[in-house]
Write an enzyme that holds these catalytic residues in place. Sequence first.
Site, PDB file in Angstrom:
ATOM      1  N   CYS A 164       0.807  -1.272   0.025  1.00  0.00           N
ATOM      2  CA  CYS A 164      -0.054   0.035  -0.125  1.00  0.00           C
ATOM      3  C   CYS A 164       0.872   1.437   0.032  1.00  0.00           C
ATOM      4  O   CYS A 164       0.494   2.450  -0.378  1.00  0.00           O
ATOM      5  CB  CYS A 164      -1.248  -0.050   1.183  1.00  0.00           C
ATOM      6  SG  CYS A 164      -0.286  -0.048   2.907  1.00  0.00           S
ATOM      7  N   THR A 197       7.291  -4.871  11.361  1.00  0.00           N
ATOM      8  CA  THR A 197       7.704  -5.977  10.752  1.00  0.00           C
ATOM      9  C   THR A 197       7.009  -6.498   9.566  1.00  0.00           C
ATOM     10  O   THR A 197       7.303  -7.455   9.133  1.00  0.00           O
ATOM     11  CB  THR A 197       7.802  -7.043  11.839  1.00  0.00           C
ATOM     12  OG1 THR A 197       6.597  -7.291  12.515  1.00  0.00           O
ATOM     13  CG2 THR A 197       8.990  -6.879  13.121  1.00  0.00           C
ATOM     14  N   GLN A 239       6.360  -8.949   3.625  1.00  0.00           N
ATOM     15  CA  GLN A 239       5.914  -8.690   2.061  1.00  0.00           C
ATOM     16  C   GLN A 239       6.897  -8.907   1.405  1.00  0.00           C
ATOM     17  O   GLN A 239       6.781  -9.647   0.311  1.00  0.00           O
ATOM     18  CB  GLN A 239       5.469  -7.104   2.439  1.00  0.00           C
ATOM     19  CG  GLN A 239       4.008  -7.044   2.926  1.00  0.00           C
ATOM     20  CD  GLN A 239       3.792  -5.580   3.213  1.00  0.00           C
ATOM     21  OE1 GLN A 239       4.606  -4.696   3.417  1.00  0.00           O
ATOM     22  NE2 GLN A 239       2.466  -5.343   3.220  1.00  0.00           N
ATOM     23  N   GLU A 276     -11.819   3.896  13.557  1.00  0.00           N
ATOM     24  CA  GLU A 276     -10.522   3.202  13.205  1.00  0.00           C
ATOM     25  C   GLU A 276      -9.695   2.898  14.375  1.00  0.00           C
ATOM     26  O   GLU A 276      -9.088   2.024  14.728  1.00  0.00           O
ATOM     27  CB  GLU A 276      -9.852   4.087  12.223  1.00  0.00           C
ATOM     28  CG  GLU A 276      -8.646   3.583  11.754  1.00  0.00           C
ATOM     29  CD  GLU A 276      -7.977   4.346  10.438  1.00  0.00           C
ATOM     30  OE1 GLU A 276      -6.805   3.969  10.302  1.00  0.00           O
ATOM     31  OE2 GLU A 276      -8.555   5.321   9.877  1.00  0.00           O
TER      32      GLU A 276
END
EC number: 1.2.1.70
Length: 448
Positions: free
Chosen positions: A50, A115, A120, A192
């Site tokens: 992202c 981390t 990824q 959120e």
Amino acid sequence: MHIVVVGLNNKTAPVAIREQFSFGEQEIVDAMIALREEKSIFESVILSTCNRTELYVVTDQLHTGRYYTKRFLANWFNLEMEQFTPYLSIREGEEAIRHLFRVTSGLDSMIIGETQILGQVKTSFFRAQEHGTTGTVFNKLFKEAVTLAKRAHTDTQIGEMSVSVSSAAVTLAQEMYQQLEDKQVVVVGAGETGELTTLNLFEAGAKQIAVFNRTESKAKAVADKFKGRAHSIREIACGLLDADILISSTGAKEAVIGYDDVAAAQLLRRERPLLLIDIAVPRDIDPAVATLPGVHLFDVDDLNGIVNKNLEARLVEAEKIEMKIDEAIQEFQTWLVTLGVVPIMNELRARALDIQEDTMTSLERKLDHLSARDKKVIGKHMKSIINQMLRDPIDYIKDAAAQPDANVRIAQFIETFGLDVELPEQPVDEVEETDATSAKAPLRALMR
């Protein structure tokens, strides 16, 4: 061979630009294969998250490698190069290696030391390896990056300090109660921040979580994810009666938990300790409750102090990792420059082995009384002599590969030892762009 990374991230491009360069899970394999087929490119790995899209390539020519990687992006996303070039970050050689090591270790992330990026990077590398777009260089480089990142997190405390307000709130609760498993925890707010707080509590071991919100359905949506209970905020008085810990993060314009609410609860609780953590702005909890017996109130300013202190501590830990990265870069570059002389070292060893075998055959013919054990002992000592004789020449050729006049030294070495190894007529960087395609096939075979 050169390592180049071309990409854009949250530091170089706004999200409106980054979202145009996102590779989906289904297309990223095809993209890596297509990138590897571009002119002058021998290996490829694509990292797409992202916050960043980065193309890592091994190329025989820097200028063509850069150009065709950018052209690939333009063609793949149907854009003109001029539209996105200002947002690109391009790194080569040592800086490209350093960038990968820093990214994998979490030093280039928005939250230093996180981390998630390590996983990824591993996924991206394993995917590339599985589909044959990596070779000798990237198989070594990415494994080194992953190993370094793991060591960085185990050898330092960079990941052990909260650097978000919600995680700092949970850390504060742990410091007060040590274990959260048997504590009644109330989360006020299901936005959120409230959801992230609930996640952090759940991961910290809290098993009795109640989520309160103005809209009960939103509270339920959050609570269900973490095996909690959902309530309307109108029932907060009941929540205060049972709570050991309350963390509030609504978007209300005025306090949702008043002095009288807490005073009444504490009277019925017989002043049992109550930890109140207010991470809302404006504040959700009347600051006057801090005067009540048994109440421990912290607000966002208190937590920001913890976060800032931890950020400073993480930066200190990051410096330790940077030192590890410097060492890893030096080791990798030493390996990389010697990669080109591996065929020469192999030829030298093969020539020495031929001499050993010929000599041993001659001895066996002239000394036919030798037993099998005698032959084994003689062969072992001959091999030891050869290995000792080869040590200095091999050290020399490795060192020569890293010198400015490497081609001259290597040519002299080959001539001195009479080796049957061909050198390119000119350094790879000086090959004209039009010659890159013809040179690619044998070089690619070597890199595999």
